[in-house]
Design a protein around this motif. Structure first.
Motif, PDB file in Angstrom:
ATOM      1  N   VAL A 165       0.849  -1.188   0.000  1.00 31.79           N
ATOM      2  CA  VAL A 165       0.000   0.000   0.000  1.00 31.79           C
ATOM      3  C   VAL A 165       0.887   1.241   0.000  1.00 31.79           C
ATOM      4  O   VAL A 165       1.834   1.335   0.770  1.00 31.79           O
ATOM      5  CB  VAL A 165      -0.923   0.005   1.241  1.00 31.79           C
ATOM      6  N   LYS A 166       0.562   2.152  -0.902  1.00 29.36           N
ATOM      7  CA  LYS A 166       1.234   3.458  -0.902  1.00 29.36           C
ATOM      8  C   LYS A 166       0.224   4.500  -0.464  1.00 29.36           C
ATOM      9  O   LYS A 166      -0.929   4.467  -0.888  1.00 29.36           O
ATOM     10  CB  LYS A 166       1.753   3.719  -2.317  1.00 29.36           C
ATOM     11  N   MET A 167       0.656   5.361   0.420  1.00 32.26           N
ATOM     12  CA  MET A 167      -0.203   6.472   0.832  1.00 32.26           C
ATOM     13  C   MET A 167       0.486   7.788   0.506  1.00 32.26           C
ATOM     14  O   MET A 167       1.699   7.922   0.631  1.00 32.26           O
ATOM     15  CB  MET A 167      -0.559   6.392   2.327  1.00 32.26           C
ATOM     16  N   LYS A 168      -0.315   8.733   0.046  1.00 30.30           N
ATOM     17  CA  LYS A 168       0.238  10.053  -0.268  1.00 30.30           C
ATOM     18  C   LYS A 168       0.432  10.825   1.027  1.00 30.30           C
ATOM     19  O   LYS A 168      -0.378  10.710   1.956  1.00 30.30           O
ATOM     20  CB  LYS A 168      -0.720  10.808  -1.190  1.00 30.30           C
ATOM     21  N   VAL A 169       1.496  11.596   1.084  1.00 33.61           N
ATOM     22  CA  VAL A 169       1.735  12.482   2.223  1.00 33.61           C
ATOM     23  C   VAL A 169       2.070  13.875   1.704  1.00 33.61           C
ATOM     24  O   VAL A 169       2.379  14.055   0.514  1.00 33.61           O
ATOM     25  CB  VAL A 169       2.892  11.985   3.132  1.00 33.61           C
ATOM     26  N   VAL A 192       5.286   5.674   1.382  1.00 34.47           N
ATOM     27  CA  VAL A 192       4.662   6.993   1.235  1.00 34.47           C
ATOM     28  C   VAL A 192       5.193   7.683  -0.023  1.00 34.47           C
ATOM     29  O   VAL A 192       6.282   7.366  -0.502  1.00 34.47           O
ATOM     30  CB  VAL A 192       4.922   7.896   2.466  1.00 34.47           C
ATOM     31  N   ASP A 193       4.389   8.597  -0.558  1.00 29.65           N
ATOM     32  CA  ASP A 193       4.772   9.377  -1.744  1.00 29.65           C
ATOM     33  C   ASP A 193       4.444  10.844  -1.474  1.00 29.65           C
ATOM     34  O   ASP A 193       3.291  11.182  -1.200  1.00 29.65           O
ATOM     35  CB  ASP A 193       4.004   8.872  -2.978  1.00 29.65           C
ATOM     36  N   ALA A 194       5.463  11.710  -1.544  1.00 34.49           N
ATOM     37  CA  ALA A 194       5.289  13.129  -1.196  1.00 34.49           C
ATOM     38  C   ALA A 194       5.160  14.026  -2.426  1.00 34.49           C
ATOM     39  O   ALA A 194       4.892  15.221  -2.287  1.00 34.49           O
ATOM     40  CB  ALA A 194       6.455  13.594  -0.340  1.00 34.49           C
ATOM     41  N   ASN A 195       5.403  13.484  -3.609  1.00 37.68           N
ATOM     42  CA  ASN A 195       5.366  14.296  -4.838  1.00 37.68           C
ATOM     43  C   ASN A 195       6.110  15.629  -4.684  1.00 37.68           C
ATOM     44  O   ASN A 195       5.632  16.692  -5.104  1.00 37.68           O
ATOM     45  CB  ASN A 195       3.923  14.508  -5.311  1.00 37.68           C
ATOM     46  N   GLY A 196       7.281  15.534  -4.040  1.00 34.16           N
ATOM     47  CA  GLY A 196       8.187  16.690  -4.024  1.00 34.16           C
ATOM     48  C   GLY A 196       7.831  17.802  -3.058  1.00 34.16           C
ATOM     49  O   GLY A 196       8.269  18.936  -3.244  1.00 34.16           O
ATOM     50  N   ILE A 217      10.326   6.013   0.783  1.00 34.74           N
ATOM     51  CA  ILE A 217       9.650   7.305   0.642  1.00 34.74           C
ATOM     52  C   ILE A 217       9.905   7.778  -0.788  1.00 34.74           C
ATOM     53  O   ILE A 217      11.046   7.864  -1.233  1.00 34.74           O
ATOM     54  CB  ILE A 217      10.104   8.337   1.693  1.00 34.74           C
ATOM     55  N   GLU A 218       8.808   8.001  -1.509  1.00 36.06           N
ATOM     56  CA  GLU A 218       8.897   8.355  -2.924  1.00 36.06           C
ATOM     57  C   GLU A 218       8.935   9.875  -3.087  1.00 36.06           C
ATOM     58  O   GLU A 218       8.132  10.587  -2.489  1.00 36.06           O
ATOM     59  CB  GLU A 218       7.672   7.750  -3.640  1.00 36.06           C
ATOM     60  N   GLN A 219       9.845  10.334  -3.905  1.00 35.15           N
ATOM     61  CA  GLN A 219      10.007  11.745  -4.295  1.00 35.15           C
ATOM     62  C   GLN A 219       9.748  12.713  -3.136  1.00 35.15           C
ATOM     63  O   GLN A 219       8.837  13.551  -3.215  1.00 35.15           O
ATOM     64  CB  GLN A 219       9.071  12.072  -5.468  1.00 35.15           C
ATOM     65  N   ASP A 243      10.757   9.412  -8.489  1.00 34.11           N
ATOM     66  CA  ASP A 243       9.713   9.331  -9.518  1.00 34.11           C
ATOM     67  C   ASP A 243       9.920  10.520 -10.469  1.00 34.11           C
ATOM     68  O   ASP A 243      10.661  10.423 -11.468  1.00 34.11           O
ATOM     69  CB  ASP A 243       8.334   9.345  -8.819  1.00 34.11           C
ATOM     70  N   GLU A 244       9.374  11.684 -10.123  1.00 33.18           N
ATOM     71  CA  GLU A 244       9.400  12.873 -10.986  1.00 33.18           C
ATOM     72  C   GLU A 244      10.790  13.253 -11.498  1.00 33.18           C
ATOM     73  O   GLU A 244      10.916  13.814 -12.591  1.00 33.18           O
ATOM     74  CB  GLU A 244       8.833  14.088 -10.230  1.00 33.18           C
ATOM     75  N   SER A 245      11.837  13.003 -10.707  1.00 37.75           N
ATOM     76  CA  SER A 245      13.193  13.452 -11.072  1.00 37.75           C
ATOM     77  C   SER A 245      13.810  12.662 -12.218  1.00 37.75           C
ATOM     78  O   SER A 245      14.801  13.099 -12.795  1.00 37.75           O
ATOM     79  CB  SER A 245      14.134  13.323  -9.873  1.00 37.75           C
ATOM     80  N   ILE A 264      13.845   3.065  -7.838  1.00 38.58           N
ATOM     81  CA  ILE A 264      13.334   3.963  -8.885  1.00 38.58           C
ATOM     82  C   ILE A 264      11.934   3.506  -9.309  1.00 38.58           C
ATOM     83  O   ILE A 264      11.705   2.311  -9.559  1.00 38.58           O
ATOM     84  CB  ILE A 264      14.283   4.017 -10.102  1.00 38.58           C
ATOM     85  N   ASN A 265      11.015   4.462  -9.373  1.00 41.12           N
ATOM     86  CA  ASN A 265       9.687   4.260  -9.929  1.00 41.12           C
ATOM     87  C   ASN A 265       9.789   4.585 -11.419  1.00 41.12           C
ATOM     88  O   ASN A 265      10.059   5.722 -11.783  1.00 41.12           O
ATOM     89  CB  ASN A 265       8.699   5.195  -9.204  1.00 41.12           C
ATOM     90  N   ILE A 266       9.592   3.568 -12.260  1.00 42.25           N
ATOM     91  CA  ILE A 266       9.572   3.792 -13.704  1.00 42.25           C
ATOM     92  C   ILE A 266       8.131   3.969 -14.153  1.00 42.25           C
ATOM     93  O   ILE A 266       7.321   3.046 -14.025  1.00 42.25           O
ATOM     94  CB  ILE A 266      10.228   2.619 -14.478  1.00 42.25           C
ATOM     95  N   LYS A 267       7.812   5.159 -14.636  1.00 42.43           N
ATOM     96  CA  LYS A 267       6.556   5.335 -15.375  1.00 42.43           C
ATOM     97  C   LYS A 267       6.991   5.372 -16.826  1.00 42.43           C
ATOM     98  O   LYS A 267       7.748   6.275 -17.224  1.00 42.43           O
ATOM     99  CB  LYS A 267       5.864   6.631 -14.970  1.00 42.43           C
ATOM    100  N   GLN A 268       6.520   4.412 -17.596  1.00 39.05           N
ATOM    101  CA  GLN A 268       7.095   4.275 -18.937  1.00 39.05           C
ATOM    102  C   GLN A 268       6.905   5.549 -19.764  1.00 39.05           C
ATOM    103  O   GLN A 268       7.779   5.934 -20.525  1.00 39.05           O
ATOM    104  CB  GLN A 268       6.590   2.997 -19.614  1.00 39.05           C
TER     105      GLN A 268
HETATM  106 MG    MG Z   1       4.971   9.305  -7.369  1.00 40.85          MG
END
Ligand code: MG
Ligand code: OSB
Length: 373
Positions: A165-169, A192-196, A217-219, A243-245, A264-268
């Motif tokens: 489970v990933k939760m946004k923070v 967790v994912d902070a989106n920067g 902890i993502e981005q 992710d974003e970087s 690393i999160n790969i979004k193709q």
């Molecule tokens: Mg992300």
């Protein structure tokens, strides 16, 4: 990984923009979406229909590319480079002349790969060179109104047997919210994912997250940064995931060389397509980096692409591929993604991406269509 298939003759290329209302709004630290808008390219060739989905949002709140800018880049700069006599790999080399805009490039690449696989009568993952496997699931839970609502959403995900489970923070909605989930589920694979949303000034706060045994902890830091994440990763026990970087293999190599992340999160789409994704997955895993496939709330088309991608060498962690029904009341493609009783996802069967776009559903949800070729 180079795709040696010839592009071959194309009768038409059409751009379609669809709008699918979300079952519930999806909030991250920068924005909340209530609908999914997606730009699709439809390729027609010798009775075969192939699709590419652009992962860009209509807005630049996650990434700089948007549906509008990508449609311009596709029309004015990318499609003019497309020549039926060259291979998909040669086309991607031509695309390198256009700086950035990986999501636009990936849309064309994805569609041509679907077409190539359908011409050969093989599933996309076979065209990419990988045997089938069961794909582990993961869910990304958006920011919630209350801790109770968050814990309830996690309970639902656990009951479905999501593998993690990933939760946004975001700043001000982090440590106590993770603590609430951990109280209910002390050991469940959680991230967790902070989106920067953070800066290095938040280091004391971020370090408190080390107490919860998170997978990663993502981005945490800016979408523009690679370097400062290396300081953070040295200070934190928890693995940093970017992710974003990461927009390319070169970015991934820089991040790895600097020690900026362990995952690393790969979004193709974000990295310019499936071929670049395979390169990053191989390079990353050869360097001891955990790799997984992110998601962009895709329709059934992009969701299928992400599933095929996860058969590839190097994908070692559950991705952000969750059930269709949690996003949309009605998708444009069938069959929907569902979890089996053990929380695994089956690869859509059949040639190419393996899902079929339903013409009635497509029509119902189309907000724009134009012939490009
Ligand atoms: Mg992300
Ligand atoms: O950061 O991974 C992200 C969705 C939109 C924009 C950014 C992100 C996300 C997700 C959802 O986390 C992934 C998914 O369910 O497809």
């Amino acid at each position: 990984m180079d795709i040696q298939e010839k592009i071959g003759p194309l009768e038409s290329i059409e751009a379609v923009i669809v709008r699918l209302p979300f079952v519930s709004p999806f909030g991250i630290s920068t924005y909340t979406w209530t609908v999914k808008d997606a730009l699709l390219l439809r390729f027609e060739s010798g009775g075969i229909t192939a699709w590419g989905e652009c992962v860009a949002d209509p807005d630049p709140f996650y990434f700089y590319e948007t549906i509008g800018t990508d449609l311009v880049i596709i029309k004015e700069f990318l499609l003019p480079l497309l020549d039926p006599g060259i291979t998909i790999a040669e086309l991607m080399k031509r695309f390198a002349h256009v700086r950035g805009h990986g999501m636009a490039k990936a849309t064309i690449e994805n569609g041509l790969l679907d077409l190539a696989a359908k011409r050969k009568g093989v599933p996309l993952h076979v065209l990419l060179g990988f045997p089938p496997k069961k794909i582990p699931s993961g869910i990304s839970i958006g920011l919630q109104e209350s801790k109770e609502a968050l814990v309830a959403a996690v309970e639902e995900a656990v009951a479905k047997r999501y593998h993690r489970v990933k939760m946004k923070v975001k700043r001000g909605q982090d440590v106590e919210w993770v603590a609430a989930v951990r109280e209910r589920f002390p050991d469940y694979p959680l991230m967790v994912d902070a989106n920067g949303d953070y800066t290095l000034d938040d280091l004391p706060r971020l370090k408190q997250l080390d107490a919860f045994g998170l997978m990663m902890i993502e981005q945490p830091l800016s979408y523009t940064d690679i370097y400062l994440h290396s300081f953070l990763q040295r200070e934190m026990k928890t693995a940093v995931c970017l992710d974003e970087s990461i927009h390319s293999l070169a970015d991934a190599a820089s991040a790895i060389a600097l020690g900026s992340c362990r995952i690393i999160n790969i979004k193709q789409g974000r990295v310019g397509g499936l071929a670049e994704s395979l390169r990053i997955a191989k390079y990353g895993s050869d360097h001891g980096i955990g790799i997984w496939s992110g998601g962009m709330d895709e329709t059934g088309i992009g969701r299928a692409v992400n599933i095929h991608l996860q058969t590839a060498e190097g994908f070692s962690l559950p991705g952000d591929t969750s059930e269709t029904s949690r996003y949309f009341h009605e998708d444009i493609a069938d069959p929907p993604v569902v979890l089996d009783p053990d929380g695994f996802i089956a690869i859509p069967a059949g040639p190419g991406i393996g899902v079929r776009v339903d013409p009635d559903k497509l029509k119902r949800h189309t907000i724009h269509a134009e012939r490009l070729r």
